[in-house]
Design a protein around this motif. Sequence first.
Motif, PDB file in Angstrom:
ATOM      1  N   LYS A 238       2.403   1.631  -3.508  1.00 52.03           N
ATOM      2  CA  LYS A 238       1.342   2.025  -4.430  1.00 52.03           C
ATOM      3  C   LYS A 238       0.991   3.501  -4.255  1.00 52.03           C
ATOM      4  O   LYS A 238       0.759   4.221  -5.228  1.00 52.03           O
ATOM      5  CB  LYS A 238       0.106   1.153  -4.181  1.00 52.03           C
ATOM      6  N   SER A 239       0.986   3.948  -3.006  1.00 50.45           N
ATOM      7  CA  SER A 239       0.672   5.349  -2.730  1.00 50.45           C
ATOM      8  C   SER A 239       1.721   6.281  -3.320  1.00 50.45           C
ATOM      9  O   SER A 239       1.391   7.333  -3.876  1.00 50.45           O
ATOM     10  CB  SER A 239       0.564   5.570  -1.213  1.00 50.45           C
TER      11      SER A 239
ATOM     12  N   ASN B   9       1.109   6.391  -7.057  1.00 50.91           N
ATOM     13  CA  ASN B   9      -0.042   7.239  -7.416  1.00 50.91           C
ATOM     14  C   ASN B   9       0.309   8.721  -7.339  1.00 50.91           C
ATOM     15  O   ASN B   9      -0.012   9.497  -8.245  1.00 50.91           O
ATOM     16  CB  ASN B   9      -1.214   6.941  -6.482  1.00 50.91           C
TER      17      ASN B   9
ATOM     18  N   GLU C 215      -3.353   9.507   0.799  1.00 56.48           N
ATOM     19  CA  GLU C 215      -2.879   8.136   0.617  1.00 56.48           C
ATOM     20  C   GLU C 215      -2.454   7.447   1.916  1.00 56.48           C
ATOM     21  O   GLU C 215      -2.368   6.227   1.954  1.00 56.48           O
ATOM     22  CB  GLU C 215      -1.685   8.130  -0.359  1.00 56.48           C
TER      23      GLU C 215
ATOM     24  N   PHE D 254       2.896   9.811 -10.049  1.00 60.45           N
ATOM     25  CA  PHE D 254       2.273   9.948 -11.370  1.00 60.45           C
ATOM     26  C   PHE D 254       1.713  11.360 -11.552  1.00 60.45           C
ATOM     27  O   PHE D 254       1.895  11.972 -12.614  1.00 60.45           O
ATOM     28  CB  PHE D 254       1.157   8.911 -11.522  1.00 60.45           C
ATOM     29  N   LYS D 255       1.070  11.873 -10.508  1.00 59.02           N
ATOM     30  CA  LYS D 255       0.508  13.225 -10.591  1.00 59.02           C
ATOM     31  C   LYS D 255       1.615  14.277 -10.715  1.00 59.02           C
ATOM     32  O   LYS D 255       1.478  15.266 -11.448  1.00 59.02           O
ATOM     33  CB  LYS D 255      -0.366  13.501  -9.366  1.00 59.02           C
TER      34      LYS D 255
ATOM     35  N   ARG E 146       0.840  -1.210   0.000  1.00 63.92           N
ATOM     36  CA  ARG E 146       0.000   0.000   0.000  1.00 63.92           C
ATOM     37  C   ARG E 146       0.871   1.255   0.000  1.00 63.92           C
ATOM     38  O   ARG E 146       0.556   2.246  -0.677  1.00 63.92           O
ATOM     39  CB  ARG E 146      -0.923  -0.004   1.212  1.00 63.92           C
TER      40      ARG E 146
ATOM     41  N   ALA F  13      -1.920  14.666  -1.980  1.00 65.52           N
ATOM     42  CA  ALA F  13      -1.795  13.243  -2.313  1.00 65.52           C
ATOM     43  C   ALA F  13      -1.292  12.447  -1.111  1.00 65.52           C
ATOM     44  O   ALA F  13      -1.803  11.366  -0.802  1.00 65.52           O
ATOM     45  CB  ALA F  13      -0.852  13.064  -3.492  1.00 65.52           C
TER      46      ALA F  13
END
Length: 652
Positions: free
Chosen positions: A491-492, A495, A537, A498-499, A488, A533
């Motif tokens: 993955k956070s 994410n 997250e 990516f932004k 997790r 973010a």
Amino acid sequence: MVIAGALAFSVLRKERGSEEMIRISDAIREGAMAYLNRQYKTITGLAVILFIIIYFALNPATAFAFAAGSFLSALAGYIGMNVSVRANVRTANAAKEGLKAALSIAFRGGAVTGLCVAGLSLAGVSIFYYLYRDPLLVVGFGFGACLISLFARIGGGIYTKAADVGADLVGKVEAGIPEDDPRNPAVIADNVGDNVGDCAGMGADLFETYAVTAIGAMLLGNLLYPGSEVYIVYPLLLGAVAIIASVIGIGFVRLGRSERIMAALYRGLLVAGLLSALGFYIITYRLMPGEGASGLFLSTLIGLVIAISLFIITEYYTSTGFRPVIDLATSAQSGAAVLIINGLALGLECPTLPVLIICGGILGSFYLGGLYGIAIAAMGMISLTGMIIALDSYGPITDNGGGIAEMADLPEDVRKVTDALDAVGNTTKAVTKAFAIGSAGLAAVTLFVAYVQELENVGMNLSFELQDPLVVVGLLIGGLIPFLFSARCLKSVGNAAFKVVEEVRRQFREIKGLMEGSARPDYARCVDLVTKAALREFIVPGSIAIISPILVGFVLGPLALGGLLLGSIITGLLLALNMATGGAAWDNAKKYVEEGNLGGKGSETHKATVVGDTVGDPYKDTAGPAINPLIKVMNTLAILIAGLIGSGLILL
């Protein structure tokens, strides 16, 4: 705390440099403090809910200790980061005078965080024991500190690595511009992340490790030697002696004629360790009864030896001066894929020696002092926290100082000074993470024993045997949790990164004159994007640590919960060492190439190491270090609910 204040004053008296340097530093400071304020506001809501639950489900004393542990942990990180984000520009300005002046400011700035963390943690535990006279009621203090550490580690780690990955991938690889180039929109967010991750995050991590190690030793002293208060107070006195030793050791960090920065830092650590050993000897033989004093004193030395051993091993695996990192960087000549494969292999190898040393320490201290000896070895190890945090917080200060020098276009000789400081900072951050993980492993063993003893205290004499399916199920679930938690966290980061990548690409594409240097990027946009973010997250991985022991404990019972704790300690320790050390090796492989080796900056080898570094970053700065508080949150929570489980509140 008084000495920390004096050090802060001595740092803040120094000049900040040019207007451009001040402007950049202010942007980093404002971004860091804005994030920290929003993070603490988010955590406060959860803390209030837990306070109410603890108040009514357990008792008011534990609830107030929980609140104090949460507050003091946050306060230690807040004070330390306040100084760090002001010391960075002063370090960059002092670099104009040379290495000695810059090192002095950077290390003193880091020492403020170190002394705040150790001082507030020891003070909090001591005061609540003085008020309650029952170590079990002080466990709430440790749980509160663990909660802040957990979310600070996750949130800060997501923030710093999302910004770092975004800045590197688009800036270095795609645009071909240097690190900390002012044209990169993510560069301020990257520098902010260094502080919220490595300064506030590590501070909160070792604050709670210090607290729960002391509390675990006090609990065992109370349970194993009922009616003898000396076994409860002894761990606190060890901490007090070591803080004095750390204060003296800080004064010995001075650059010698050889101008070897790491040698100067290690000199202070060695002095602190030797003085701590002397203090442990005096305290133990004057305080502890009978023949057991010798065993306990030797247990404290075992803790110090484990700490020093972890430093040496981690430096070998992560420093640019040794074979593992050089071989890793060399493999990048074949491309990023080969580098990733070799980095994974190195990371899997890294836990071997640390785990064997910890195993030897556990067996040795048990032979010398029984279960209490293991707790005292852990206390001996963690007693150097003040000095260790000073070494760690030195890292983001020098990293930021180098960034400010780059963005303010300072002369090349200044950059050489800040680069030298930053290169050592990468190693100090790696070795302090290994120290935090190793101490967490020892502390978790102590807390598990305290959990078993607490079950006996409420009338449940249990045997954790592998023939019992509940124990096996608990072991499997506990072993799974660090993997699920790490997944997790990674993955956070992905994410959020990516932004950041999309935003940096957009600004490069849409802001006319940005790449030519005639227009400024929108730094604030990237800072705000990463802040939102990270706070969004960190909820899911943080919740795993709190919900897991409650569900297992109340649904499957105390045997399964004990298995869960053991499983999480075993896989958590190994996984954390794998990630933290392996990730640092990837990072320093990049640094090795950037020093001019194997083609230097801009080469294909360099681009491959940048990719490896972006993979290693969330390993070493997000998931790996966050496993520490994950394990201790579950252990302290298990001790708190042991009484409720023992009362028969089990669903199955």
